[in-house]
Scaffold this motif. Structure first.
Motif, PDB file in Angstrom:
ATOM      1  N   MET A 230       0.824  -1.174   0.000  1.00  0.00           N
ATOM      2  CA  MET A 230       0.000   0.000   0.000  1.00  0.00           C
ATOM      3  C   MET A 230       0.868   1.237   0.000  1.00  0.00           C
ATOM      4  O   MET A 230       1.947   1.236   0.548  1.00  0.00           O
ATOM      5  N   ASN A 231       0.367   2.299  -0.564  1.00  0.00           N
ATOM      6  CA  ASN A 231       1.101   3.547  -0.609  1.00  0.00           C
ATOM      7  C   ASN A 231       0.611   4.461   0.499  1.00  0.00           C
ATOM      8  O   ASN A 231      -0.577   4.566   0.751  1.00  0.00           O
ATOM      9  N   ASP A 232       1.536   5.122   1.172  1.00  0.00           N
ATOM     10  CA  ASP A 232       1.179   6.096   2.197  1.00  0.00           C
ATOM     11  C   ASP A 232       1.485   7.481   1.669  1.00  0.00           C
ATOM     12  O   ASP A 232       2.547   7.716   1.116  1.00  0.00           O
ATOM     13  N   LEU A 233       0.549   8.391   1.851  1.00  0.00           N
ATOM     14  CA  LEU A 233       0.749   9.784   1.481  1.00  0.00           C
ATOM     15  C   LEU A 233       0.507  10.636   2.709  1.00  0.00           C
ATOM     16  O   LEU A 233      -0.381  10.338   3.512  1.00  0.00           O
ATOM     17  N   THR A 234       1.264  11.694   2.876  1.00  0.00           N
ATOM     18  CA  THR A 234       1.069  12.618   3.987  1.00  0.00           C
ATOM     19  C   THR A 234       0.622  13.958   3.433  1.00  0.00           C
ATOM     20  O   THR A 234       1.275  14.523   2.561  1.00  0.00           O
TER      21      THR A 234
ATOM     22  N   VAL B 151      -1.554  14.389   8.139  1.00  0.00           N
ATOM     23  CA  VAL B 151      -2.588  13.355   8.135  1.00  0.00           C
ATOM     24  C   VAL B 151      -2.125  12.245   7.203  1.00  0.00           C
ATOM     25  O   VAL B 151      -1.802  12.497   6.049  1.00  0.00           O
ATOM     26  N   GLN B 152      -2.070  11.002   7.720  1.00  0.00           N
ATOM     27  CA  GLN B 152      -1.697   9.856   6.896  1.00  0.00           C
ATOM     28  C   GLN B 152      -2.921   9.368   6.120  1.00  0.00           C
ATOM     29  O   GLN B 152      -3.985   9.175   6.703  1.00  0.00           O
ATOM     30  N   VAL B 153      -2.747   9.156   4.836  1.00  0.00           N
ATOM     31  CA  VAL B 153      -3.809   8.633   3.981  1.00  0.00           C
ATOM     32  C   VAL B 153      -3.263   7.385   3.301  1.00  0.00           C
ATOM     33  O   VAL B 153      -2.176   7.412   2.737  1.00  0.00           O
ATOM     34  N   ARG B 154      -4.004   6.294   3.360  1.00  0.00           N
ATOM     35  CA  ARG B 154      -3.585   5.054   2.702  1.00  0.00           C
ATOM     36  C   ARG B 154      -4.407   4.856   1.445  1.00  0.00           C
ATOM     37  O   ARG B 154      -5.626   4.914   1.484  1.00  0.00           O
ATOM     38  N   LEU B 155      -3.720   4.607   0.341  1.00  0.00           N
ATOM     39  CA  LEU B 155      -4.381   4.302  -0.912  1.00  0.00           C
ATOM     40  C   LEU B 155      -4.579   2.795  -0.989  1.00  0.00           C
ATOM     41  O   LEU B 155      -3.629   2.038  -0.868  1.00  0.00           O
ATOM     42  N   GLN B 156      -5.802   2.356  -1.188  1.00  0.00           N
ATOM     43  CA  GLN B 156      -6.102   0.932  -1.249  1.00  0.00           C
ATOM     44  C   GLN B 156      -5.779   0.392  -2.637  1.00  0.00           C
ATOM     45  O   GLN B 156      -6.171   0.966  -3.637  1.00  0.00           O
TER      46      GLN B 156
END
Length: 58
Positions: free
Chosen positions: A1-5, A14-19
């Motif tokens: 999974m990719n994590d974007l801040t 805020v951490q956002v996870r791309l499914q």
């Protein structure tokens, strides 16, 4: 999974996870080292190297 801040206007990140689908490479190769993957009219080969790296070739 990719994590974007994302910071935006708020100083708190805020951490956002791309499914995305997660596939085990050893399952794709049925426990071996090679798998063929079809995309449209093309066949690709996925290879697991001795060093445990993945190589995808056309």
């Amino acid at each position: 999974m990719n994590d974007l801040t994302f910071h935006g206007n708020d100083p708190t990140p805020v951490q956002v996870r791309l499914q995305a689908p997660l596939h085990d490479a050893t399952a794709l190769t049925a426990g071996g080292h090679l798998a063929q993957i079809a995309l449209a009219d093309q066949i690709y080969t996925l290879r697991i190297t001795r060093a445990g790296k993945l190589i995808l070739t056309k």
